[in-house]
Design a protein around this motif. Structure first.
Motif, PDB file in Angstrom:
ATOM      1  N   UNK A   9       0.822  -1.209   0.000  1.00 31.37           N
ATOM      2  CA  UNK A   9       0.000   0.000   0.000  1.00 31.37           C
ATOM      3  C   UNK A   9       0.861   1.266   0.000  1.00 31.37           C
ATOM      4  N   UNK A  10       1.964   1.234   0.727  1.00 32.80           N
ATOM      5  CA  UNK A  10       2.859   2.386   0.751  1.00 32.80           C
ATOM      6  C   UNK A  10       3.477   2.629  -0.633  1.00 32.80           C
ATOM      7  N   UNK A  11       3.842   1.538  -1.321  1.00 35.22           N
ATOM      8  CA  UNK A  11       4.394   1.672  -2.671  1.00 35.22           C
ATOM      9  C   UNK A  11       3.346   2.255  -3.621  1.00 35.22           C
ATOM     10  N   UNK A  12       2.105   1.792  -3.479  1.00 37.36           N
ATOM     11  CA  UNK A  12       1.031   2.305  -4.332  1.00 37.36           C
ATOM     12  C   UNK A  12       0.822   3.794  -4.103  1.00 37.36           C
ATOM     13  N   UNK A  13       0.815   4.231  -2.835  1.00 42.60           N
ATOM     14  CA  UNK A  13       0.640   5.648  -2.524  1.00 42.60           C
ATOM     15  C   UNK A  13       1.786   6.475  -3.094  1.00 42.60           C
ATOM     16  N   UNK A  14       3.017   5.928  -3.012  1.00 39.53           N
ATOM     17  CA  UNK A  14       4.180   6.616  -3.554  1.00 39.53           C
ATOM     18  C   UNK A  14       4.060   6.781  -5.071  1.00 39.53           C
ATOM     19  N   UNK A  15       3.700   5.699  -5.759  1.00 49.09           N
ATOM     20  CA  UNK A  15       3.576   5.755  -7.214  1.00 49.09           C
ATOM     21  C   UNK A  15       2.421   6.660  -7.643  1.00 49.09           C
ATOM     22  N   UNK A  16       1.328   6.640  -6.879  1.00 43.31           N
ATOM     23  CA  UNK A  16       0.213   7.541  -7.177  1.00 43.31           C
ATOM     24  C   UNK A  16       0.665   9.002  -7.054  1.00 43.31           C
ATOM     25  N   UNK A  17       1.392   9.299  -5.978  1.00 45.32           N
ATOM     26  CA  UNK A  17       1.848  10.661  -5.754  1.00 45.32           C
ATOM     27  C   UNK A  17       2.858  11.130  -6.783  1.00 45.32           C
ATOM     28  N   UNK A  18       3.622  10.200  -7.343  1.00 43.07           N
ATOM     29  CA  UNK A  18       4.585  10.564  -8.378  1.00 43.07           C
ATOM     30  C   UNK A  18       3.935  10.696  -9.750  1.00 43.07           C
ATOM     31  N   UNK A  19       2.841   9.942  -9.975  1.00 46.82           N
ATOM     32  CA  UNK A  19       2.235   9.908 -11.305  1.00 46.82           C
ATOM     33  C   UNK A  19       0.838  10.489 -11.394  1.00 46.82           C
ATOM     34  N   UNK A  20      -0.199   9.646 -11.281  1.00 45.23           N
ATOM     35  CA  UNK A  20      -1.566  10.116 -11.509  1.00 45.23           C
ATOM     36  C   UNK A  20      -2.035  11.209 -10.553  1.00 45.23           C
ATOM     37  N   UNK A  21      -1.534  11.238  -9.327  1.00 43.09           N
ATOM     38  CA  UNK A  21      -1.926  12.272  -8.368  1.00 43.09           C
ATOM     39  C   UNK A  21      -0.737  13.204  -8.114  1.00 43.09           C
ATOM     40  N   UNK A  22       0.168  13.281  -9.078  1.00 43.63           N
ATOM     41  CA  UNK A  22       1.340  14.132  -8.921  1.00 43.63           C
ATOM     42  C   UNK A  22       1.706  14.811 -10.223  1.00 43.63           C
ATOM     43  N   UNK A  23       2.614  14.202 -10.966  1.00 44.56           N
ATOM     44  CA  UNK A  23       3.085  14.801 -12.215  1.00 44.56           C
ATOM     45  C   UNK A  23       1.941  15.107 -13.175  1.00 44.56           C
ATOM     46  N   UNK A  24       0.880  14.289 -13.135  1.00 46.97           N
ATOM     47  CA  UNK A  24      -0.244  14.503 -14.046  1.00 46.97           C
ATOM     48  C   UNK A  24      -0.855  15.889 -13.886  1.00 46.97           C
ATOM     49  N   UNK A  25      -0.953  16.385 -12.640  1.00 46.58           N
ATOM     50  CA  UNK A  25      -1.566  17.697 -12.420  1.00 46.58           C
ATOM     51  C   UNK A  25      -0.703  18.820 -12.984  1.00 46.58           C
ATOM     52  N   UNK A  26       0.620  18.668 -12.920  1.00 45.84           N
ATOM     53  CA  UNK A  26       1.511  19.666 -13.495  1.00 45.84           C
ATOM     54  C   UNK A  26       1.381  19.675 -15.021  1.00 45.84           C
ATOM     55  N   UNK A  27       1.347  18.484 -15.615  1.00 44.87           N
ATOM     56  CA  UNK A  27       1.203  18.381 -17.060  1.00 44.87           C
ATOM     57  C   UNK A  27      -0.152  18.904 -17.524  1.00 44.87           C
ATOM     58  N   UNK A  28      -1.193  18.595 -16.743  1.00 44.55           N
ATOM     59  CA  UNK A  28      -2.550  19.045 -17.099  1.00 44.55           C
ATOM     60  C   UNK A  28      -2.651  20.562 -17.018  1.00 44.55           C
ATOM     61  N   UNK A  29      -2.031  21.147 -16.012  1.00 47.46           N
ATOM     62  CA  UNK A  29      -2.035  22.599 -15.873  1.00 47.46           C
ATOM     63  C   UNK A  29      -1.402  23.240 -17.103  1.00 47.46           C
ATOM     64  N   UNK A  30      -0.280  22.705 -17.525  1.00 49.03           N
ATOM     65  CA  UNK A  30       0.392  23.232 -18.712  1.00 49.03           C
ATOM     66  C   UNK A  30      -0.468  23.044 -19.957  1.00 49.03           C
TER      67      UNK A  30
END
Length: 278
Positions: A202-223
């Motif tokens: 679960x910790x790995x999943x939260x980490x990957x979510x924060x790096x990708x779909x709930x992380x980098x994705x928001x920066x890319x979407x904003x741009x």
């Protein structure tokens, strides 16, 4: 064009949301949201600091209300929809947001739609409805959950389209918005949910979510929303549930059926119409 490609990158990352959420099964949704947003905020702040752009966080109240309200508001309404309405129906209503992005681009941003773009987004929604809405029922007693699902679609569409009106707010500020959303999610979790100590999976999943779909994705979407074509991105967004389903199938969590194939064809056709529109 590069900004539109950045928005497409966000859509590709969101396709992994279901797979990673399945990996995090057992964690309360608001706790998982808080953990993921904290990872996104810390990573984003690290990148912003390394680039010497911490000044991007000095924004006015409107920018903070827009950023934190959009990120947290969408997720809070989405989880409420899943809590008070059947998941299939709630998810289908949630996926009105790509259609709303396309439609709102005309009155808010003054962008012309045209028949090809409208046909494209209709085909995309048809593919999404075919994929997600099989056997869908809308019982009257679940009205509150359905309202929350429609609400989260409107919140994300408005957040996305109006981002273009705040194009002077640098994308680096999203790191601060993620931090604000993490704090609100953590407070909501403490009020409404029991806490669970995550295991390694679960910790790995939260980490990957924060790096990708709930992380980098928001920066890319904003741009993508500020500098790219929101009409095309809104139409292509219907590829997210299809790609997500295909990833789950590849992971052994489903089967490739005729409705998946037809949904893929409809979404691809809609994307082609939108991409080739003048």
């Amino acid at each position: 064009m590069n900004a539109t490609l950045a928005g497409i990158g966000a859509l590709l990352l969101w396709a992994f949301l279901a797979l990673l959420s399945k990996l995090a099964a057992g964690l309360p949704p608001l706790q998982l949201t808080a953990m993921s947003f904290f990872v996104a905020a810390l990573t984003g702040l690290g990148v912003v600091a390394a680039r010497g752009e911490l000044g991007a966080l000095r924004q006015g109240p409107l920018a903070w209300a827009h950023g934190v309200g959009g990120l947290f508001g969408y997720h809070a309404l989405y989880f409420a929809a899943l809590a008070y309405a059947p998941a299939v129906e709630a998810n289908l209503l949630n996926y009105l947001w790509p259609l709303l992005i396309v439609l709102l681009s005309a009155p808010i941003l003054g962008l012309r739609l045209g028949p090809r773009r409208l046909a494209g987004v209709v085909l995309g929604f048809a593919g999404c409805a075919l994929l997600l809405g099989g056997g869908a029922r809308f019982p009257a007693e679940a009205w509150f959950g359905f309202l929350c699902a429609i609400g989260c679609a409107f919140v994300w569409a408005l957040y996305s389209v109006t981002a273009r009106r705040l194009d002077r707010v640098p994308t680096g500020a999203v790191a601060g918005f993620c931090g604000g959303a993490a704090v609100l999610a953590a407070l909501a979790h403490l009020v409404f949910e029991p806490s669970v100590m995550p295991d390694a999976r679960q910790a790995l999943a939260a980490l990957l979510l924060g790096l990708g779909p709930v992380g980098a994705a928001f920066f890319l979407w904003d741009l993508g929303m500020k500098r790219g074509d929101p009409r095309l991105l809104g139409t292509l967004a219907y590829g997210v549930p299809v790609a997500s389903t295909l990833l789950l199938i590849a992971a052994g969590a489903g089967a490739f059926t005729w409705n998946v194939a037809l949904a893929l064809a409809l979404v691809a056709g809609g994307g082609w119409l939108a991409a080739t529109a003048r």
